[in-house]
Design a protein around this motif. Structure first.
Motif, PDB file in Angstrom:
ATOM      1  N   GLN A   9      56.049  39.356  41.449  1.00  0.00           N
ATOM      2  CA  GLN A   9      55.777  38.460  42.564  1.00  0.00           C
ATOM      3  C   GLN A   9      56.288  39.039  43.872  1.00  0.00           C
ATOM      4  O   GLN A   9      57.226  39.833  43.881  1.00  0.00           O
ATOM      5  CB  GLN A   9      56.463  37.107  42.345  1.00  0.00           C
TER       6      GLN A   9
ATOM      7  N   LEU B  94      54.254  30.075  40.820  1.00  0.00           N
ATOM      8  CA  LEU B  94      53.623  30.264  39.513  1.00  0.00           C
ATOM      9  C   LEU B  94      53.355  28.938  38.814  1.00  0.00           C
ATOM     10  O   LEU B  94      52.392  28.801  38.068  1.00  0.00           O
ATOM     11  CB  LEU B  94      54.525  31.138  38.624  1.00  0.00           C
TER      12      LEU B  94
ATOM     13  N   TRP C 287      52.269  32.425  31.417  1.00  0.00           N
ATOM     14  CA  TRP C 287      51.298  33.329  32.021  1.00  0.00           C
ATOM     15  C   TRP C 287      51.127  34.556  31.125  1.00  0.00           C
ATOM     16  O   TRP C 287      52.103  35.171  30.721  1.00  0.00           O
ATOM     17  CB  TRP C 287      51.756  33.762  33.409  1.00  0.00           C
TER      18      TRP C 287
ATOM     19  N   ARG D 165      45.686  34.588  38.633  1.00  0.00           N
ATOM     20  CA  ARG D 165      46.515  34.910  39.789  1.00  0.00           C
ATOM     21  C   ARG D 165      46.583  36.425  39.938  1.00  0.00           C
ATOM     22  O   ARG D 165      46.710  37.154  38.946  1.00  0.00           O
ATOM     23  CB  ARG D 165      47.931  34.354  39.603  1.00  0.00           C
TER      24      ARG D 165
END
Length: 203
Positions: free
Chosen positions: A40, A49, A54, A129
């Motif tokens: 990130q 998030l 994820w 993402r």
């Protein structure tokens, strides 16, 4: 290429559908040979998030991207050398130099970019993402999916990875997940098809 068939209502259709919550946590297939966590941006204004697990891309995806980019770099450098040394076209180093700088920069940031990819299976949609400098987060409702496409080139097959493309009713909301292991791509395809059918039949 896999088209999602038209929904048919059968008494036992619900039992045949895979609930995305079944693989929402860590999964042996989806998380095999992948990165451990999403990379990130350091700033406080980054996209959060949120809750849930994820899943990330396969580590081999980085090698595929590095080899592809390095091959283009070698070709550009070879062409520039031939034009300048043999044909004495020294001007070629202006565009070639710009391209080479971009390719070297791409090689440097590829591992970080790959670790910034992530996807999450939620109850009603799939969220993708990506990005460090330019962050993007897309949510694709299961009921809007019309086609699930798996593609892989020769280099991808050599490293055992594939690309999964989701096409929806609105083309702008379709997403592509690169660098999945072949097993993860097939597992995700089957799951998304089952869930999409259940949403379209209103079950």
């Amino acid at each position: 290429m896999t088209n999602i068939p038209e929904p048919t209502e059968t008494p036992d259709s619900r039992s045949a559908i895979t609930d995305p919550s079944e693989i929402a946590g860590r999964d042996e297939v989806l998380d095999a040979r992948t990165f451990d966590r999403i990379r990130q941006p350091r700033g406080k204004s980054r996209l959060p998030l949120g809750e849930g697990t994820w899943h990330q891309l396969a580590r081999a995806y980085v090698w595929v991207q590095l080899i592809s980019t390095a091959s283009v770099l070698v070709i550009v450098l070879a062409v520039a050398l031939v034009l300048s040394l043999v044909l004495h076209q020294w001007w070629v180093w202006i565009p070639a130099g710009i391209v080479l700088v971009i390719l070297v920069w791409t090689l440097a940031i590829t591992p970080r970019q790959a670790r910034a990819y992530g996807y999450q299976l939620r109850a009603d949609d799939l969220v993708l993402r990506r990005g460090i400098l330019w962050q993007r987060m897309v949510a694709v409702p299961y009921g809007r999916m019309q086609l699930v496409d798996i593609t892989h080139g020769p280099l991808d097959r050599g490293f055992g990875i594939a690309q999964l493309k989701l096409v929806t009713a609105a083309a702008s909301t379709g997403v592509t997940i690169p660098g999945l292991t072949q097993e993860a791509a097939e597992r995700l395809r089957d799951t998304l098809i089952d869930v999409a059918e259940s949403r379209r039949t209103g079950l």
